[in-house]
Write an enzyme that holds these catalytic residues in place. Sequence first.
Site, PDB file in Angstrom:
ATOM      1  N   LYS B  80      48.584  36.567  45.935  1.00  0.00           N
ATOM      2  CA  LYS B  80      47.661  37.340  45.102  1.00  0.00           C
ATOM      3  C   LYS B  80      46.493  36.439  44.706  1.00  0.00           C
ATOM      4  CE  LYS B  80      47.764  40.162  40.818  1.00  0.00           C
ATOM      5  NZ  LYS B  80      48.627  40.609  39.704  1.00  0.00           N
ATOM      6  N   SER B 155      48.880  45.498  39.037  1.00  0.00           N
ATOM      7  CA  SER B 155      47.642  44.951  39.545  1.00  0.00           C
ATOM      8  C   SER B 155      47.797  44.213  40.868  1.00  0.00           C
ATOM      9  CB  SER B 155      47.048  44.006  38.511  1.00  0.00           C
ATOM     10  OG  SER B 155      47.919  42.896  38.308  1.00  0.00           O
ATOM     11  N   SER B 179      53.148  44.437  36.818  1.00  0.00           N
ATOM     12  CA  SER B 179      52.243  44.323  37.966  1.00  0.00           C
ATOM     13  C   SER B 179      52.875  43.830  39.250  1.00  0.00           C
ATOM     14  CB  SER B 179      51.054  43.429  37.620  1.00  0.00           C
ATOM     15  OG  SER B 179      50.143  44.127  36.820  1.00  0.00           O
TER      16      SER B 179
END
Lengths: 98, 486
Positions: B80, B155, B179
Site C-alpha cells: 500500500k 482505504s 481498512s
Amino acid sequence: MKLSLEQIENVAHLARLQLTEAEKEKMREELAPILTYFEILKELDTDQISPTAQVIAVQNLMRPDEVRESASISEVLSNAPMREADFFRIRAVFTEEE
Amino acid sequence: MELHSLNITEAAALLRKKEITSRELTTAVIKRIEEVDGRVKAFMTLTPELALQQADAADKILQNGAKDANPLLGIPMSLKDVLSTKGIRTACGSKILENYVPIYDATVARKLYESGAVMLGKNNMDEFAMGSSTENSSYFPTRNPWNLDTVPGGSSGGSSASVAAGEGFFSVGSDTGGSIRQPAALCGVVGLKPTYGRVSRYGLIAFASSLDQLGPFTRSVADAALVMNVIAGHDPKDSTSINAPVPDYTKALVPNLNGMKLALPREYFIGGVEPGVEQAVLAAVEKMKELGATVEEVSMPHTKYAISTYYIIAPAEASANLARYDGIKYGYSDPAAVEMWDGYFKTRGHGFGPEVKRRIMIGTYALSSGYYDAYYLKAQKVRTLIRGDFDKVFEKFDAIIAPTSPSVAFKIGDKVSDPLAMYLNDIFTIPANMAGTPGMSIPCGFSNGLPVGLQILGPVLGEEKVFRVAHAYEQATEWYKQHPAL
C-alpha cells in the site's frame, strides 16, 4: 448542531487550512449530521471511567544514548520544495509592518 | 492453471521443485498487471525493473538449494502506498505528497525485501488512508475486480483489488478502522489486522497513531500466516511495538475446531445488515459447529458507540499527525504564498483533498478549547468501555464471529456525497481497533454475485486462534478458490 460560519473559520484557522467560501459552506452542511451523531455518547455515564489513550500499556521506553550515523544532508534535503545550498529555504517569517 | 492465480503456498512449492523460476512467475504477474490494471487501477506506481532484478536474485538462491530460505523468496508482492519505500515514490493517495520519494524503507518493507519477496509496486489508496471505498484517492478510484462498477472498499482498496485480480500474490495494507478487513471482504480475499503493536509501524505514514496497524492481504489463510511470520515482531524504531516472541503462525493451521468456543455478538446482527450478508455469515457459523466449535450468543453492549468514538479519536489524532505537512521539509508547497502563515494556509488548503480536510476540521474541533472534555476525553472514556466488552467476552471465548461489512461492494459514487453513510460502513470493524485486538476477514460466500466477508476477532496477541478458526473454515468450504473473471 450546525456550526456557525465564524466557528468554521475559527477551526480552519486553528488547523492552518485555507478554505474557499464554498468549502466553508459545505463543511457547515457536512459536519452538522456528524456532530449530531456524536451526541449518542451522552447516553453513557463515564464519570467513573478512566480514559484509554493507547491499548498497549508501554511507557517510558529508553534506548541507549549512542552516536549513530544520520542521513546525509543531500538525502535530508532531497524532498525539500525550496532549498538554497545546504539549507531548507523558508518564506519570510517577519514582514515589514511588524 | 495460470501462474498469476496460484497462491503463495502453491507458487513457493513450484519454485522449490524448480518447475518454475521467480523470473517466470514475476513476468507472468507483470503481464497480468499490463492486461488488467488499466481497468482495475490497483497500482499507483509500478516497479517492474526492480521486480525482475529481485526475481533474478531470488532465482540464484533457489538454484543453490534455498533450504533455509523464507517461503516468500521469489514471490511477487505489492505494498500500500502508505508505506515508505526508499527510492520509490510514496504519495499516500495525496497530492500533497505527489513527488515524495522516501530516503528510508519502512520496517515492513525492509523485512519483506530481506525475506526475498519481489516488489511489484505501490497500491492505490484513499488519501492518507481516510475512506472506505478508495474513491478518496487524489489520483483515481480503484475498481472491484468482481464488478468494475463497484468499489473495492477502502482505504487499502488498491491492495485488496490487486490480490483479488491476480496482480501479485500478496500485499501489505494498513487498518485504522477496518481498512484491511473491509476491502478484503468486498474483494473476496483474506485480510488480517494484527494486534496493535504486533507489526512495526515504523515508516507507515501516520493517520491515527493509536489505531493504525499494518497487515497482509492474501488469497489463502495459510498465505497470511507466511507473511505474518516475516512482518510480525518487535522493532526498537517503533516505541509502541510489542516486545514479545513471534510464534510460527503456520503451526496454528489445523483442520478442525474441536474445543474452540466462539461468540456471536447480537449487536453485530442488527438492522442495516444486508440479508445476503447475514445469511452467508450464519451459514458459516453452522459450518464451524460442524467442525467442532461451540457457538454462543453474547452481548457487547457498547458496540453502537464505536463509530462516534472512532470518528472523534481518529480525526483528533489525524489533525495532530497531519500538522507536519507545512510545505517546507517535503511535499507540495504552494508557489503563490509569500510569507510564512500564508504558506501554511495555502499549502494545506490546496494540498489536501476534501475528506482529509473534513477530518482535520472534525479533529481540530474535538480538540479545541471548550470542546475537548465533551468530545475527545469522552470518546477516550467510551473507548475503555468498548475494550471492556472485548475483555469480558475473551474471558470465556476463543474468538468472536461477525460480518466484516454490513453490505457487499457498493456502486462507485453511491456514498461519496454522504460522509456519514460512508462512515457507517465501518461499523463492524472499528471496535477491534478501539480495543487493539486482532481481526481477520475471509470469504464466506456471495450475495448478488459479490463476495461476502466473515470476520473473526481474537484476543490481544491471539492471532493463532484467529488463524485456526479461519483456516479450518476456509479448508472446509473452498470459497477462497473462486477468482473474478476479468
